[in-house]
Enzyme design. Sequence first.
Site, PDB file in Angstrom:
ATOM      1  N   ASP A  87      -1.396  -5.671   6.846  1.00 44.44           N
ATOM      2  CA  ASP A  87      -2.370  -5.550   5.766  1.00 44.44           C
ATOM      3  C   ASP A  87      -3.638  -6.276   6.191  1.00 44.44           C
ATOM      4  O   ASP A  87      -3.598  -7.470   6.533  1.00 44.44           O
ATOM      5  CB  ASP A  87      -1.830  -6.169   4.477  1.00 44.44           C
ATOM      6  CG  ASP A  87      -0.708  -5.331   3.862  1.00 44.44           C
ATOM      7  OD1 ASP A  87      -0.325  -4.320   4.475  1.00 44.44           O
ATOM      8  OD2 ASP A  87      -0.232  -5.695   2.774  1.00 44.44           O
TER       9      ASP A  87
ATOM     10  N   ASP B  93       1.516   3.976  -5.941  1.00 43.72           N
ATOM     11  CA  ASP B  93       1.706   2.570  -6.288  1.00 43.72           C
ATOM     12  C   ASP B  93       1.886   2.481  -7.792  1.00 43.72           C
ATOM     13  O   ASP B  93       1.096   3.057  -8.541  1.00 43.72           O
ATOM     14  CB  ASP B  93       0.487   1.749  -5.861  1.00 43.72           C
ATOM     15  CG  ASP B  93       0.120   1.984  -4.402  1.00 43.72           C
ATOM     16  OD1 ASP B  93       1.045   2.144  -3.594  1.00 43.72           O
ATOM     17  OD2 ASP B  93      -1.082   2.004  -4.079  1.00 43.72           O
TER      18      ASP B  93
END
Length: 239
Positions: free
Chosen positions: A8, A129
């Site tokens: 990330d 998500d």
Amino acid sequence: MILYPAIDLKDGNCVRLLHGEMDKATVFGTDPAAQAAKFEAAGCAWVHLVDLNGAFAGEPVNGAAVEAILARITVPAQLGGGIRDMATIERWLQKGLARVILGTVAVENPDLVREAAKAFPGQVAVGIDARNGKVATKGWATETDVLVTDLAQSFEDAGVAAIIYTDILRDGAMTGPNIEATEALARAVSIPVIASGGVSSLPDLIALRDTGVIAGAISGRAIYDGALDLTAALAALKA
């Protein structure tokens, strides 16, 4: 089942967020390309990349870091975060990404997902998500009333390569993945489903694999923290 180690990216560094909140970032490394090379050396077949700044900005921000990773590794990589138009999709695939992940636009502009999946077969994934079964967009900052299963099923005939399902409340929390919800989604669609969020131990991976319907799992913090031994995990998934 494929294990996707996660990198990330925030401000050019490898980080992990807690529950997707940018102000709760832990920096795990300042050389993302070196980290990707370590994952490849360990035997990983894929690398999962997220441009966190890009997810909030709506356009790529950590492009230099992603390009450095692509120049360093030979295994395929997938990237999500801030990819919201055809030109960006095309540019990333030309630069050597194996797969782009479309999240916010899957809700806001589903026709783009269909167009991209048709133009680039096998190279477009949808990132879903969710909090409590409902989809969140724009770097998880915006709540919608869209149900996860409804969104996933709407792309059944689109030629999407995979669905990456993240339970936001589990992400970075080391509390284990939402196996029940992920399995239910995988059984509701024919598109391969990749689990993300909370994968924090070898038993988590085995439990996901043993559903028999989940195609992959993404893990980040657990690998960096040492809670999930990458070598042991890869060996177990091959067994």
